[in-house]
Design a protein around this motif. Structure first.
Motif, PDB file in Angstrom:
ATOM      1  N   LYS A   1      44.515 138.295 -33.554  1.00  0.00           N
ATOM      2  CA  LYS A   1      44.903 136.950 -33.072  1.00  0.00           C
ATOM      3  C   LYS A   1      45.268 137.015 -31.588  1.00  0.00           C
ATOM      4  N   LYS A   2      45.962 138.068 -31.243  1.00  0.00           N
ATOM      5  CA  LYS A   2      46.364 138.205 -29.835  1.00  0.00           C
ATOM      6  C   LYS A   2      45.119 138.415 -28.957  1.00  0.00           C
ATOM      7  N   THR A   3      44.236 139.281 -29.446  1.00  0.00           N
ATOM      8  CA  THR A   3      42.985 139.526 -28.696  1.00  0.00           C
ATOM      9  C   THR A   3      42.207 138.225 -28.531  1.00  0.00           C
ATOM     10  N   LEU A   4      42.149 137.486 -29.623  1.00  0.00           N
ATOM     11  CA  LEU A   4      41.392 136.234 -29.622  1.00  0.00           C
ATOM     12  C   LEU A   4      41.999 135.226 -28.639  1.00  0.00           C
ATOM     13  N   ASP A   5      43.319 135.093 -28.745  1.00  0.00           N
ATOM     14  CA  ASP A   5      43.988 134.130 -27.840  1.00  0.00           C
ATOM     15  C   ASP A   5      43.768 134.510 -26.383  1.00  0.00           C
ATOM     16  N   ASP A   6      43.925 135.795 -26.114  1.00  0.00           N
ATOM     17  CA  ASP A   6      43.730 136.251 -24.722  1.00  0.00           C
ATOM     18  C   ASP A   6      42.309 135.966 -24.258  1.00  0.00           C
ATOM     19  N   PHE A   7      41.368 136.245 -25.138  1.00  0.00           N
ATOM     20  CA  PHE A   7      39.958 136.049 -24.767  1.00  0.00           C
ATOM     21  C   PHE A   7      39.681 134.578 -24.486  1.00  0.00           C
ATOM     22  N   MET A   8      40.122 133.721 -25.391  1.00  0.00           N
ATOM     23  CA  MET A   8      39.825 132.291 -25.233  1.00  0.00           C
ATOM     24  C   MET A   8      40.489 131.743 -23.965  1.00  0.00           C
ATOM     25  N   LYS A   9      41.674 132.254 -23.702  1.00  0.00           N
ATOM     26  CA  LYS A   9      42.385 131.800 -22.497  1.00  0.00           C
ATOM     27  C   LYS A   9      41.618 132.237 -21.250  1.00  0.00           C
ATOM     28  N   ARG A  10      41.187 133.489 -21.289  1.00  0.00           N
ATOM     29  CA  ARG A  10      40.443 134.007 -20.138  1.00  0.00           C
ATOM     30  C   ARG A  10      39.153 133.222 -19.900  1.00  0.00           C
ATOM     31  N   GLN A  11      38.541 132.798 -20.991  1.00  0.00           N
ATOM     32  CA  GLN A  11      37.289 132.036 -20.877  1.00  0.00           C
ATOM     33  C   GLN A  11      37.526 130.601 -20.427  1.00  0.00           C
ATOM     34  N   GLY A  12      38.772 130.166 -20.501  1.00  0.00           N
ATOM     35  CA  GLY A  12      39.097 128.811 -20.041  1.00  0.00           C
ATOM     36  C   GLY A  12      39.095 127.772 -21.146  1.00  0.00           C
ATOM     37  N   PHE A  13      39.034 128.200 -22.410  1.00  0.00           N
ATOM     38  CA  PHE A  13      39.109 127.233 -23.517  1.00  0.00           C
ATOM     39  C   PHE A  13      40.573 126.856 -23.756  1.00  0.00           C
ATOM     40  N   THR A  14      40.813 125.578 -24.021  1.00  0.00           N
ATOM     41  CA  THR A  14      42.189 125.166 -24.331  1.00  0.00           C
ATOM     42  C   THR A  14      42.241 124.635 -25.761  1.00  0.00           C
ATOM     43  N   LEU A  15      43.227 125.095 -26.472  1.00  0.00           N
ATOM     44  CA  LEU A  15      43.359 124.750 -27.891  1.00  0.00           C
ATOM     45  C   LEU A  15      43.775 123.286 -28.050  1.00  0.00           C
ATOM     46  N   LYS A  16      43.006 122.544 -28.836  1.00  0.00           N
ATOM     47  CA  LYS A  16      43.332 121.134 -29.083  1.00  0.00           C
ATOM     48  C   LYS A  16      43.991 120.958 -30.438  1.00  0.00           C
ATOM     49  N   HIS A  17      43.495 121.725 -31.405  1.00  0.00           N
ATOM     50  CA  HIS A  17      43.991 121.508 -32.761  1.00  0.00           C
ATOM     51  C   HIS A  17      43.656 122.731 -33.599  1.00  0.00           C
ATOM     52  N   GLU A  18      44.530 123.024 -34.550  1.00  0.00           N
ATOM     53  CA  GLU A  18      44.240 124.151 -35.435  1.00  0.00           C
ATOM     54  C   GLU A  18      44.438 123.741 -36.890  1.00  0.00           C
ATOM     55  N   TRP A  19      43.430 124.053 -37.699  1.00  0.00           N
ATOM     56  CA  TRP A  19      43.580 123.892 -39.161  1.00  0.00           C
ATOM     57  C   TRP A  19      43.684 125.271 -39.756  1.00  0.00           C
ATOM     58  N   ARG A  20      44.662 125.428 -40.649  1.00  0.00           N
ATOM     59  CA  ARG A  20      44.783 126.704 -41.354  1.00  0.00           C
ATOM     60  C   ARG A  20      44.930 126.430 -42.829  1.00  0.00           C
ATOM     61  N   PRO A  21      44.189 127.137 -43.648  1.00  0.00           N
ATOM     62  CA  PRO A  21      44.305 126.876 -45.085  1.00  0.00           C
ATOM     63  C   PRO A  21      45.685 127.286 -45.591  1.00  0.00           C
ATOM     64  N   LYS A  22      46.147 126.509 -46.599  1.00  0.00           N
ATOM     65  CA  LYS A  22      47.453 126.847 -47.179  1.00  0.00           C
ATOM     66  C   LYS A  22      47.171 127.855 -48.291  1.00  0.00           C
ATOM     67  N   ILE A  23      47.302 129.112 -47.926  1.00  0.00           N
ATOM     68  CA  ILE A  23      46.896 130.197 -48.828  1.00  0.00           C
ATOM     69  C   ILE A  23      47.778 130.263 -50.066  1.00  0.00           C
ATOM     70  N   ARG A  24      47.108 130.292 -51.217  1.00  0.00           N
ATOM     71  CA  ARG A  24      47.836 130.505 -52.472  1.00  0.00           C
ATOM     72  C   ARG A  24      47.363 131.834 -53.054  1.00  0.00           C
ATOM     73  N   PRO A  25      48.276 132.739 -53.348  1.00  0.00           N
ATOM     74  CA  PRO A  25      47.850 134.051 -53.840  1.00  0.00           C
ATOM     75  C   PRO A  25      47.029 133.930 -55.116  1.00  0.00           C
ATOM     76  N   VAL A  26      45.917 134.618 -55.116  1.00  0.00           N
ATOM     77  CA  VAL A  26      45.057 134.636 -56.301  1.00  0.00           C
ATOM     78  C   VAL A  26      44.752 136.100 -56.599  1.00  0.00           C
ATOM     79  N   ARG A  27      44.822 136.441 -57.865  1.00  0.00           N
ATOM     80  CA  ARG A  27      44.585 137.842 -58.230  1.00  0.00           C
ATOM     81  C   ARG A  27      43.176 138.283 -57.820  1.00  0.00           C
ATOM     82  N   GLY A  28      43.086 139.407 -57.203  1.00  0.00           N
ATOM     83  CA  GLY A  28      41.763 139.932 -56.844  1.00  0.00           C
ATOM     84  C   GLY A  28      41.337 139.611 -55.427  1.00  0.00           C
ATOM     85  N   ILE A  29      42.014 138.651 -54.791  1.00  0.00           N
ATOM     86  CA  ILE A  29      41.644 138.351 -53.403  1.00  0.00           C
ATOM     87  C   ILE A  29      42.763 138.855 -52.481  1.00  0.00           C
ATOM     88  N   VAL A  30      42.376 139.776 -51.629  1.00  0.00           N
ATOM     89  CA  VAL A  30      43.367 140.324 -50.692  1.00  0.00           C
ATOM     90  C   VAL A  30      43.397 139.437 -49.456  1.00  0.00           C
TER      91      VAL A  30
END
Lengths: 553, 369
Positions: free
Chosen positions: B63-92
């Motif tokens: 995440k840090k690498t990604l943020d640094d890269f995007m910043k260096r490229q000049g992209f500015t974050l407008k919005h972020e969607w993140r799934p609301k993770i629910r633990p499920v057996r078998g999925i790490v």
């Protein structure tokens, strides 16, 4: 003190030095003389011997000697008349009284240089071991993950392209009303391309081959095209073509070769205005796998009336093609010029491509051709290719195996994204052990667009005796016992051109079935699997690495 | 064999809908992975349509690498969607799953779309390179109005894991693939659908002509033609190459991957052009067995078969909602109220093309052009 008789024989070679030793059976021989008459090299002769017999007829041992003269068949111990093992004697013997036996500890090469000239012969590299091509296996079989195709039921298109193919980015097409149309006003040169069968018959000249042999091949090719619907093409070899064939509609099945001697081209140029069809292609021969860097030679005894007329030369003179084209100064200049000259002669309607012998320098040639939009293909002839006449040293020791040479060239084109633009034709040892379809398919999977066969089809269609134990291989002498590589009517009358044609058709039809038997389980039927290297494996790690394929054991 | 489910609709739909359709085809996949691509986004992305959305997965370090890269490229974050993770057996669970809308670097805001597309693709490829060796970053797509989600696991359980059943995420086109892991180790970059510069496709079957196609595409000079962790990725790139790079109308995709025979070409009004295509694009001929479902940047969806039609595929629906499925039961689940007699089973010469927002279905026949 040394007995005088032993000293007298000291200058003679023993039979142990000879590559083939004649096994003659006194008890079976009826002295008909057929074997000595048929022997193309006079390695056996009828002679008489004095036989001393000891007999004792009474109840007590009372031996008495008697002498009689008997007729025998004897092998000569003159290396100039060494038994070539052709076994024509065995073929004609009514009683199975004679046959040659290979002598693996022979010393032929120690002695076959009398008069200070090296050993010359026909055939191919004398190496009977399993070639790389025969070690390649097809290991990617569509199994339960996906259904394999049915070679007998599915429709197959075993076809390839001969000719320069435009890069997709250069296609002169544009969208009009949602449809792609070619632009007639475009300045882009659209090179001629032929759709052909991926196994071609390579260059063997009229002259090297006898008239019935060449005719038989040509008739077989015409039949395959016109009756079987298989677009097999055949190369003329250097030495022109019959004037009537040049003016016939069958010309489209032939690739005309021009080589360094330009033999036959006077006739070809004169026939140009009368041609009703274009040839399939023009092949410029720069090299031959069997004798890289060496020229061609048709010996004087093969230059009879027919050959002299077709080639436009006097009778009974040695016809030597120089090792290189005399006009050749550099690849950039003269090869390009030659390709252009040939293209121009047929109005740029005929693909023109060079043929070279397998060599480490093949990639340099390839890269030059890749930049020449008029170069239609590159044919590479590996070290296992055959020839009608060459020095043994050229055949045995010169040249490059086709597998890695072809693979390097293909991968070089892949790097440039041009693997579809410049077709590679691979030759040299295809079908050496009889596995025509498997060898052809292996080369195609390594990157060949087509393969070319010469020696294999010649042998298979006419029962040639030659093999890699140096059996027969006297194609250069004009004494071919099968009538294949001779211009002597007494010999070539033994060969029936109709039967040759029949065999050509049989061979191609069988190979076609076998190719489908290879491609179907690999799930390929629509296009030729050129460069599908994931389908191949070999049982040697170093070879696998070198060819960029998997190792399987 | 993978199972495929796609829905194209004039209304925004939940990604759960094709996943439920996948569930009906469960006998045909082994639950070794789920891939989802959403196009023409609704919900919280409705007002962000012009901004490119970067979809992927990363670790904390990534995440840090990604943020640094995007910043260096000049992209500015407008919005972020993140799934609301629910633990499920078998999925790490990995650290971060995300779909982030960015604004273009200032210097690119007024550039033509083609240049913007190249910028986005190169940024995605750079992120992939940065995070591929240690698997700290997976970047699946970076394009306006498109989100991609991928994870290893049973499709329905994976959807539950992402909390998609309770999420407001929606789109007009959703492509879903239930992975049947056959030839390659489970790896997220090998999971369909594949995406490049607005072109997306997913495939079932095995591509027997994979290596020559890959080698041909790799030589075309497009940096996006890479990866190839799955033999099916080439189908997306052939689509992109034919339509975007060479400028062919969409239906020529069929002529590229399954060229006609010479005698058939002679009967086509555009025979001269397709004869040339057949020669020049000879290595792109697929030999099957494959069925391909995909979409193009304008929202057109399609289904096409290999020329031997060795894989199933069916299209059915009503105006405004069409389902493109590997099996009939999937169409039943996705569009139950329809005239089943009008379902389309494309044969070897057919290409089913559905216009944006599922307004019109055409079956283009290759023989007639």
């Amino acid at each position: 003190m040394e007995p005088a008789s032993r000293l007298d024989h000291n200058h003679r070679l023993s039979l142990k030095e000879f590559p083939y030793i004649i096994r003659w059976r006194d008890d079976r021989c009826k002295r008909c003389g057929r074997c000595t008459a048929v022997c193309p090299v006079k390695a056996i002769e009828a002679t008489v011997k004095v036989q001393r017999t000891i007999r004792s007829d009474g109840p007590l041992p009372q031996p008495s000697a008697s002498r009689s003269t008997v007729q025998v068949v004897e092998q000569v111990t003159n290396m100039e008349r060494y038994c070539t093992g052709c076994a024509a004697c065995a073929l004609v013997c009514p009683n199975e009284a004679i046959e040659p036996e290979f002598n693996p500890s022979n010393k032929l090469l120690h002695y076959k240089n009398k008069g200070g000239d090296g050993y010359k012969r026909g055939g191919r590299r004398n190496d009977p071991s399993i070639s790389t091509l025969d070690r390649l296996k097809f290991t990617r079989i569509s199994m339960l993950t996906d259904p394999a195709l049915d070679a007998g039921r599915h429709e197959f298109r075993v076809r390839t392209l001969l000719g320069r193919v435009l890069s997709p980015e250069d296609m002169p097409v544009a969208v009009a009303n949602g449809m792609l149309k070619t632009d007639p006003k475009s300045n882009v040169f659209i090179p001629p391309v032929r759709e052909i069968y991926p196994i071609m018959i390579g260059s063997m000249s009229i002259g090297a081959l006898s008239p019935p042999m060449w005719e038989g091949l040509a008739m077989g090719v015409a039949y395959l095209n016109e009756v079987e619907g298989m677009p097999v093409v055949m190369c003329s070899g250097e030495g022109g073509m019959s004037p009537r064939l040049l003016r016939s509609r069958y010309l489209k099945y032939f690739i005309i070769q021009i080589a360094s001697g330009y033999f036959g081209w006077d006739e070809i140029i004169h026939a140009l205005p009368h041609m009703v069809e274009d040839p399939a292609a023009i092949e410029i021969k720069y090299g031959q796998g069997a004798k890289p860097g060496d020229g061609g030679l048709l010996m004087a005894q093969k230059v009879l009336k027919l050959i002299s007329k077709i080639r436009g030369v006097p009778q009974f003179v040695d016809l030597a093609s120089p090792p290189t084209h005399q006009t050749q100064y550099s690849i950039e200049e003269s090869v390009a010029k030659m390709i252009l000259s040939m293209s121009m002669a047929w109005g740029f309607r005929v693909p023109v491509y060079p043929k070279i012998s397998g060599s480490k320098t093949a990639q340099a040639v390839l890269n030059n051709l890749a930049r020449n939009q008029y170069a239609a293909a590159l044919s590479i002839d590996g070290e296992d290719g055959g020839t009608g006449a060459a020095y043994n040293v050229s055949m045995d020791k010169m040249g490059h195996p086709i597998a890695s040479n072809l693979r390097d060239c293909y991968l070089d084109l892949v790097k440039q994204g041009k693997q579809n633009e410049l077709p590679l034709i691979a030759a040299g040892g295809v079908g050496k052990k009889g596995n025509l379809a498997a060898n052809a398919a292996a080369l195609i999977l390594l990157g060949a667009s087509a393969v070319s066969i010469g020696k294999y089809i010649m042998q298979t269609a006419s029962d040639c005796f030659g093999d890699e134990n140096n059996r027969c291989n006297i194609c250069n002498t004009g004494q071919c016992p099968r009538g294949i590589t001779t211009q002597d009517p007494r010999l070539y009358r033994r060969l029936d051109s109709d039967k040759v044609a029949e065999r050509v058709v049989e061979v191609f039809k069988a190979a076609d079935t076998e190719l489908k038997k290879i491609f179907a389980p690999m799930g390929r039927s629509t296009e030729l699997p050129i460069g599908m290297s994931d389908g191949l494996s070999i049982d040697d790690e170093a070879m696998a690495k070198r060819l960029g394929i998997s190792y399987a054991c | 064999m993978c199972r495929l489910a796609a829905i194209t609709s004039k209304d925004y739909i939940s990604p759960m809908e094709p996943i439920f359709a996948l569930e009906t085809m469960k006998e045909g996949h082994d639950g070794s992975g789920l891939g989802l691509t959403l196009k023409d986004l609704g919900g919280e992305f409705l007002k962000l349509k012009k901004y490119p959305v970067l979809s992927g997965i990363c670790s904390k370090d990534g995440k840090k690498t990604l943020d640094d890269f995007m910043k260096r490229q000049g992209f500015t974050l407008k919005h972020e969607w993140r799934p609301k993770i629910r633990p499920v057996r078998g999925i790490v669970a990995k650290d971060h799953y995300f779909a982030r809308a960015y604004d273009y670097p200032a210097s690119f805001r007024n550039k033509p779309m083609a240049e913007k597309e190249d910028l986005l693709m190169n940024a995605r490829l750079s992120l992939r390179k940065l995070g591929e060796s240690d698997q700290s970053i997976f970047a699946f797509s970076f394009y306006p109005d498109v989100i991609t989600l991928k994870e290893v696991g049973d499709p329905l359980e994976t959807a539950e894991f992402f909390g998609l059943d309770k999420d407001t995420l929606s789109a007009r086109i959703v492509l879903a693939q239930g992975r049947q892991n056959t030839n390659y180790a489970i790896y997220l970059y090998a999971c369909h659908p594949f995406f490049i510069q607005g072109y997306c496709s997913m495939t079932n079957g095995e591509n027997t002509a994979f290596v020559p196609i890959r080698e041909f595409l790799s030589g075309r000079g497009c940096p996006g033609y890479m990866g190839y962790n799955s033999d099916s990725e080439v189908f997306t790139h052939i689509l992109h190459y034919s339509v975007r790079q060479l400028g062919f109308p969409l239906h020529y995709y069929k002529d590229v991957i399954t060229p006609l025979k010479a005698a058939e070409i002679d009967k086509r009004p555009d025979g001269d052009a397709i004869r040339m295509i057949k020669q020049s694009l000879r290595p792109l001929c697929i030999d099957g067995p494959n069925m391909v479902i995909g979409f193009t940047p304008d929202g057109t969806c399609f289904m096409v078969q290999d020329s031997k039609k060795l894989r199933p595929g069916v299209v059915g629906g009503v105006k405004g909602r069409y389902a493109l499925m590997a099996e009939e039961c999937g169409v039943d689940r996705a569009v139950s109220k329809r005239d089943r007699s009008k379902d389309i089973f494309p044969m070897k010469y057919d290409m089913v093309i559905i216009s944006p927002q599922a307004q019109e279905v055409k079956v283009w026949n290759q023989l007639h052009g």
